[in-house]
Design an enzyme around this catalytic site. Sequence first.
Site, PDB file in Angstrom:
ATOM      1  NE  ARG A 245      17.282  -0.579 -46.358  1.00 46.18           N
ATOM      2  CZ  ARG A 245      17.857  -0.606 -45.171  1.00 46.18           C
ATOM      3  NH1 ARG A 245      17.316  -1.287 -44.199  1.00 46.18           N
ATOM      4  NH2 ARG A 245      18.984   0.033 -44.954  1.00 46.18           N
TER       5      ARG A 245
ATOM      6  NE  ARG B 140      14.604  -4.845 -40.352  1.00 48.74           N
ATOM      7  CZ  ARG B 140      15.305  -3.827 -39.905  1.00 48.74           C
ATOM      8  NH1 ARG B 140      15.883  -3.906 -38.735  1.00 48.74           N
ATOM      9  NH2 ARG B 140      15.415  -2.728 -40.605  1.00 48.74           N
TER      10      ARG B 140
ATOM     11  NE  ARG C 141      18.218 -10.853 -40.269  1.00 45.73           N
ATOM     12  CZ  ARG C 141      18.807 -11.010 -39.100  1.00 45.73           C
ATOM     13  NH1 ARG C 141      18.955 -12.207 -38.600  1.00 45.73           N
ATOM     14  NH2 ARG C 141      19.251  -9.959 -38.436  1.00 45.73           N
TER      15      ARG C 141
ATOM     16  CG  ASP D 219      23.454  -3.422 -46.436  1.00 41.35           C
ATOM     17  OD1 ASP D 219      22.371  -3.434 -45.850  1.00 41.35           O
ATOM     18  OD2 ASP D 219      24.267  -2.477 -46.331  1.00 41.35           O
TER      19      ASP D 219
ATOM     20  CE1 TYR E 242      26.565   3.264 -41.940  1.00 43.29           C
ATOM     21  CE2 TYR E 242      26.195   3.913 -44.212  1.00 43.29           C
ATOM     22  CZ  TYR E 242      25.709   3.690 -42.936  1.00 43.29           C
ATOM     23  OH  TYR E 242      24.390   3.897 -42.655  1.00 43.29           O
TER      24      TYR E 242
END
Length: 340
Positions: free
Chosen positions: A26, A30, A39, A76, A153
């Site tokens: 990651r 962010r 973003r 992703d 998911y």
Amino acid sequence: MKLKNDLILKAAKGENIDRTPVWLMRQAGRILPEYRKIRNSLSGFKELVETPYLAAEVTIQPVDILNVDAAIIFSDILVIPEAMGLQYEMVEKKGPYFPKTVSNLTDINNLNTSNIEDRLSYVFEAIKITKEQLSGRVPLIGFAGAPWTILAYMIEGQGSKTFSRAKSFLYREPKLAHLLLDKITQTTIKYLKLQIEAGADLIQVFDSWAGILSPEYYKEFGMKYIDEICKAVCDVPTTIFSKGAFFALDQMKNLNCNTIGLDWTMDAGNAVNIFKNSKTLQGNLDPCVLYGDFKLVETKTKEMLDKFVNSRHIANLGHGVYPDTDPEKVKCFIETVKSY
Ligand code: CP3
């Protein structure tokens, strides 16, 4: 294009290297103000993922800013369920949401496993652009979710503390679960091969929800399909990261992969003993250490590295870096590894 820094590839293959390579799960995201700027100028996460030249830009940011030894393509794991027919939304501050889920044979039969090269062309395009712009500075990691985590998911439709709908599906409908896992596996194999064709130098498979299954069920519904992927995807080094599955490390000895990812709950000494340098180990500093002061980050990083001395090792955190981590602490982690 010849790589100027191929430490991570050499480490994965168990070749001799001067120092331990380092990157962070990651790392593109962010924690970097430079990421948030791009973003915030867009409609959302998916626009970034689906716009190849922007995905390439945020993929390269951590190489420029943090000085890591590898880039990981910005995308992703959820692009696979989407390519198979289940659209996802990334809800601000909540995470992924699938309006349509899988619950029976008809749903499974309706999943689309053909022509993913068309539906995921934006990923391959992003990989090509990234490789060009990196011009050999560091290797590029491609990735996918492991079949069990993707099934979770698809059934659940969103994140969950227990994933009890997905887990109970394995108990209630084992045949359907195998059918679905097989479809996901075949699609994932095609997807990973296409990433390699586009330029990925190394592949990582993320099984984020491995640790919620019992050892027996993880063997039957998790490892079986990871094993198939490892057998089929062998043109570049592969890493398997089964988060929380300390109980499965023994089974993983037999996988046709180069590297095993360790989370921070897994004892390094134990893993070193199990694999005896037959595989490279990746990890496993607790991401929470990066909330400490610089001295703590340095001490804990060195303690972690001490445990892998004389072992095949790629330094990383034990899971993705948390979004509110100070990038300066991340740099401290990276510099500590590099000067160890
Ligand atoms: O590692 C990288 O820097 C490359 C990019 C990457 C992302 N997701 C970008 C992302 C990778 C490798 C992933 C993998 C991923 N995605 C996993 C497996 C790894 C893990 O953390 O266990 C999982 C389970 C997902 C699914 C997912 N994507 C969730 C649950 C969420 C929401 C929670 C969160 O972390 O925000 C995402 C969103 C996501 N994927 C973001 C990023 C940068 C945040 C989106 C934003 O910009 O707001």
